[in-house]
Design an enzyme around this catalytic site. Structure first.
Site, PDB file in Angstrom:
ATOM      1  N   GLY A  18      15.799  15.034  91.909  1.00  0.00           N
ATOM      2  CA  GLY A  18      16.450  13.689  92.077  1.00  0.00           C
ATOM      3  C   GLY A  18      16.506  12.620  90.779  1.00  0.00           C
ATOM      4  N   THR A  19      15.420  12.511  90.297  1.00  0.00           N
ATOM      5  CA  THR A  19      15.207  11.539  89.257  1.00  0.00           C
ATOM      6  C   THR A  19      15.997  12.086  88.001  1.00  0.00           C
ATOM      7  OG1 THR A  19      13.015  11.171  90.324  1.00  0.00           O
ATOM      8  CG2 THR A  19      13.172  10.568  87.861  1.00  0.00           C
TER       9      THR A  19
ATOM     10  N   HIS B 235      13.859  18.665  97.907  1.00  0.00           N
ATOM     11  CA  HIS B 235      12.574  18.721  98.332  1.00  0.00           C
ATOM     12  C   HIS B 235      12.588  17.655  99.693  1.00  0.00           C
ATOM     13  CE1 HIS B 235      10.363  14.886  96.808  1.00  0.00           C
ATOM     14  NE2 HIS B 235      11.343  15.179  96.073  1.00  0.00           N
TER      15      HIS B 235
ATOM     16  N   CYS C  62       6.758   7.059  95.832  1.00  0.00           N
ATOM     17  CA  CYS C  62       6.496   6.775  94.606  1.00  0.00           C
ATOM     18  C   CYS C  62       5.676   5.311  94.273  1.00  0.00           C
ATOM     19  CB  CYS C  62       7.531   6.598  93.573  1.00  0.00           C
ATOM     20  SG  CYS C  62       9.031   7.543  94.432  1.00  0.00           S
TER      21      CYS C  62
ATOM     22  N   SER D  20      18.295  15.975  95.674  1.00  0.00           N
ATOM     23  CA  SER D  20      17.117  16.588  95.573  1.00  0.00           C
ATOM     24  C   SER D  20      16.425  17.534  96.937  1.00  0.00           C
ATOM     25  CB  SER D  20      15.800  15.435  95.511  1.00  0.00           C
ATOM     26  OG  SER D  20      14.633  15.917  95.418  1.00  0.00           O
TER      27      SER D  20
HETATM   28  C1  LIG Z   1      16.553   7.654  96.885  1.00  0.00           C
HETATM   29  C2  LIG Z   1      15.703   8.452  95.995  1.00  0.00           C
HETATM   30  N1  LIG Z   1      15.967   8.702  94.824  1.00  0.00           N
HETATM   31  C3  LIG Z   1      15.551   9.654  93.939  1.00  0.00           C
HETATM   32  C4  LIG Z   1      14.081  10.263  94.435  1.00  0.00           C
HETATM   33  C5  LIG Z   1      13.574  11.148  93.388  1.00  0.00           C
HETATM   34  O1  LIG Z   1      13.722  12.548  93.821  1.00  0.00           O
HETATM   35  P1  LIG Z   1      12.900  13.454  93.180  1.00  0.00           P
HETATM   36  O2  LIG Z   1      11.314  13.245  93.924  1.00  0.00           O
HETATM   37  O3  LIG Z   1      13.458  14.951  93.612  1.00  0.00           O
HETATM   38  O4  LIG Z   1      12.710  13.199  91.638  1.00  0.00           O
HETATM   39  C6  LIG Z   1      14.068  10.001  95.694  1.00  0.00           C
HETATM   40  C7  LIG Z   1      12.393  10.413  96.135  1.00  0.00           C
HETATM   41  O5  LIG Z   1      11.804   9.605  96.753  1.00  0.00           O
HETATM   42  C8  LIG Z   1      14.680   9.012  96.438  1.00  0.00           C
HETATM   43  O6  LIG Z   1      14.139   8.868  97.685  1.00  0.00           O
END
Ligand SMILES: Cc1ncc(COP(=O)(O)O)c(C=O)c1O
Length: 389
Positions: free
Chosen positions: A71-72, A205, A328, A203
């Site tokens: 996602g990031t 996971h 996070c 994402s």
């Molecule tokens: C709203 C949101 N965006 C982005 C992410 C980041 O995703 P990834 O862990 O796959 O980088 C998360 C993960 O906690 C999320 O909840």
């Protein structure tokens, strides 16, 4: 001790069927999908199928899906990708971006970085339930605005934003709309065309797929610059040899979710509603976020007089996994930026707890948590200097 996982917003376990689908792609069909021999073709075919499944869950075409590492990265690629291109081409639009104060760091930190590169960013406030105000949004648009980035649903309080309405506004003003749909995918029906979404991050996971894999939906016609340069994979938008097992896993997770989404969501909502009803019977307990416009699996509470962290540890001792903020930010001591943005003061924010359900949670588990949680709240309050009833 039986353990109960109520932290599905942070991650989910890999579904058995997903794992089963992935396994042959580690050692049996290990070819590089870019190779033209039969080993490569086997891997490429599996990737093509996965791409179709990811596209289908969004109402997108296969060629609009770019695989990333999560996602990031998808958020980074979307926002930096369009921002850098915009800067380089010096389009008629200026360097103005509108986002919100409650975005995930994957969006917020990218915007802060872009501010150091000469971009202007407007961080829209939200109301006390976490909703963006569309009139404020309209009023914030300038002739320089080229990008909106708004999350589909918030990862902490679960509030669902009016993305389709935001999409209409974006379209009227010829502004590109990016949405971080990491929490929304599979919990909310998504149709990128109907909802006027130009770029969407997801994402694996969070949807019972493996970690380290994600995707960006990029509408045909929207131009971005890559942020990872190299061998030109993914039509030049994301170089690096494709992660075949990960992609197969994400594809399978989407295929499964498409079949079971309606049933899973209605089950989770019933359990979530009963959890909320039970927990709110505790004196001076409150629900954070919107009462209806919220993710089916999200329950986020605050309790006067105690710290969410102590409550989390108390529940953990009983085998119940929850969270005080996003995974996070759980290492950070400062209050959640989302809770502060909805108007809570730091003490209230620290008294909050998120319980996020998944498709394998049972009625018995929710009954057990509903019994244990009030006992821990009561015990912590007897020791709390902030609770002097
Ligand atoms: C709203 C949101 N965006 C982005 C992410 C980041 O995703 P990834 O862990 O796959 O980088 C998360 C993960 O906690 C999320 O909840």
């Amino acid at each position: 001790m039986k353990r109960i996982f109520l932290d599905h917003a942070s991650t989910t376990k890999v579904d058995e069927e997903v794992l089963h689908a992935m396994l042959p792609y580690f050692a049996q069909y290990f070819g590089n999908p870019s190779s033209i021999h039969s080993y490569g073709r086997e891997a490429r075919e599996a990737i093509d199928t996965a791409r179709t499944h990811v596209g289908e869950i969004l109402g997108a075409r296969d060629d609009e899906i770019i695989f990333t590492a999560g996602g990031t990265e998808s958020d980074n690629l979307a926002i930096k990708g369009i921002a850098y291109l915009n800067k380089e081409k010096r389009t008629t639009k200026g360097p103005h971006i509108i986002t919100s104060t409650i975005e995930h760091p994957g969006v917020l930190e990218v915007c802060r970085h872009l501010e150091t590169q000469g971009f202007q960013v407007k961080y829209l406030p939200v109301d006390n339930q976490g909703l963006i105000n569309l009139e404020t949004l309209q009023a914030s648009i300038s002739k320089n605005t080229f990008l909106f980035s708004f999350m589909f649903a918030n990862n902490e309080i679960g509030t669902i934003e009016p993305i389709e309405e935001i999409g209409k506004i974006a379209q009227e003003h010829e502004i590109t709309l990016h949405t971080d749909a990491v929490q929304a995918v599979t919990k909310i029906p998504i149709d990128v065309k109907k909802q006027h979404i130009d770029m969407l991050a997801l994402s694996s996971h969070k949807i019972y797929g493996p970690k380290g894999i994600g995707a960006l939906y990029l509408r045909n016609g929207v131009k971005i610059q890559p942020i990872i340069h190299g061998g030109g994979h993914e039509k030049g938008m994301r170089s690096s040899t494709l992660n075949t097992p990960g992609i197969v896993g994400l594809g399978k997770a989407c295929e499964l979710a498409k079949k079971r989404m309606t049933t899973d969501n209605s089950r989770m909502k019933t359990l979530r509603d009963s959890l909320i009803k039970n927990v709110l019977q505790i004196e001076e307990s409150y629900l954070n976020g919107h009462p209806e416009k919220r993710l089916v699996n999200n329950a986020h509470f605050r309790f006067t007089g105690i710290e969410g962290e102590s409550l989390l540890l108390g529940l953990d001792e009983q085998g119940i996994a929850t969270s005080t903020g996003s995974a996070c930010s759980s290492q950070k001591l400062q209050a959640s930026h989302v809770l502060l943005a909805i108007g809570l003061d730091p003490v209230q924010a620290h008294g909050s707890l998120r319980l996020s359900l998944g498709r394998e949670n049972t009625k018995e588990e929710i009954t057990y948590v509903s019994k244990v949680l009030p006992q821990i709240v009561e015990r912590l309050r007897t020791m709390s200097p902030l609770w002097n009833r």
